[in-house]
Design a protein around this motif. Sequence first.
Motif, mmCIF file in Angstrom:
data_model
loop_
_atom_site.group_PDB
_atom_site.id
_atom_site.type_symbol
_atom_site.label_atom_id
_atom_site.label_comp_id
_atom_site.label_asym_id
_atom_site.label_seq_id
_atom_site.Cartn_x
_atom_site.Cartn_y
_atom_site.Cartn_z
ATOM 1 N N TRP A 1 0.838 -1.206 0.000
ATOM 2 C CA TRP A 1 0.000 0.000 0.000
ATOM 3 C C TRP A 1 0.868 1.250 0.000
ATOM 4 N N LEU B 1 -5.433 13.566 2.313
ATOM 5 C CA LEU B 1 -4.976 12.440 1.487
ATOM 6 C C LEU B 1 -5.413 11.062 2.007
ATOM 7 N N LEU C 1 -7.690 8.638 -0.146
ATOM 8 C CA LEU C 1 -7.226 7.285 -0.523
ATOM 9 C C LEU C 1 -8.217 6.215 -0.052
ATOM 10 N N TRP D 1 -11.092 6.372 -2.426
ATOM 11 C CA TRP D 1 -10.676 5.772 -3.707
ATOM 12 C C TRP D 1 -10.675 4.241 -3.584
ATOM 13 N N TYR D 2 -10.169 3.742 -2.446
ATOM 14 C CA TYR D 2 -10.084 2.295 -2.263
ATOM 15 C C TYR D 2 -11.483 1.667 -2.330
#
Lengths: 166, 188
Positions: free
Chosen positions: A130, B19, B23, B26-27
């Motif tokens: 990740w 961020l 993220l 987005w995931y």
Amino acid sequence: MARFAVTFVLVLVVLFGLELTPPGQAVVRPWTGGVAAASAAVVRAFDGSALAQGKTLYDPRSGFGVTIEAGCNGVEAMLVLLAGILAYPAPWRSRLAGLAVGAVAIQALNLVRIVSLFYLGQWNYAWFEWAHLYVWQALIMLDALVVWLLWMRSVGNRADPAPVPA
Amino acid sequence: MFASRAAVLAFLGRTLLALPVALALWYLASPWLDALAAHAARPAIAAMSDGTIAAPEMRDRRAYFKVTLRAPYAGARTAPPAEAQLDVTVSIYTFGIALFAALSAGARFSRRAAPIAIGLAVLLLLPAWGVAFDAMKQLATTRELAPYLGFSEATRTAIALAFQVGSLLLPTLAPVALWVALNYRAIR
């Protein structure tokens, strides 16, 4: 805006193309080896067990290693910053100063990236993936953007001096 | 332009805070984003390889393309079609949308609906470049498929360059460049 965008793209394409040519790789490969050696030195400063061989950083005790491939040596981020600095109207002296400071900022953060990934990979591979594939990629480019914004501000301040009172 | 150095650093701080959230979002959305990029890449792969491609199968953030290539005509000795299975990790091309969202949230001047919508629209489709050239690189570097593809050295070099651009530059550069372009007047 259009002039900046066209110049940025052209400079970036040329620089990126040069990076992939054999002469470009003759510079990038030893650079990447240097990044691996510097990362090993940083790790050794903490626990004394990391070694670098070529572009690979590894722990001789656990056998775990990370190889620094293209995209992980900070070169592309430096090229993007260079293109951004060259495309923006500024005196050459300011450009060189911005590039020098930017290169240090990008490579310093890249060392943090590699060392953190080295430890993260030994702890949890899923988190390593990740951080490697998404988080650090974004952070390095964000670093280049912030350096460019700070540089552009400093250039703007010098280009637009305060009005002199009559 | 940012009013001061402190304003740039505050922007950095807000972007860094945004961020992880971006993220995470987005995931959650990535199965759809990945599928969209894979489907958008399919016609490009078909056109460049001159082959037939079944709809991509999506599993674990990867797209699986089944490509059928016709052999060049050689009369009675024409070889049967070749089949290749390509798999592309699509998520490494789509995560830039999270960086764009975080950058947009980081500065007040970029929290505007129209530029955000334009940026997101571009970043929904742009990953197709990376996916298409990742697949093309796999085809072009499979020695057994060379007679089916008939690529010249220049074509193989162009594919390699396009793959490098798509994998090393575009995923992170595109969101930053879009954010700068869509807010250039405010930034400058």
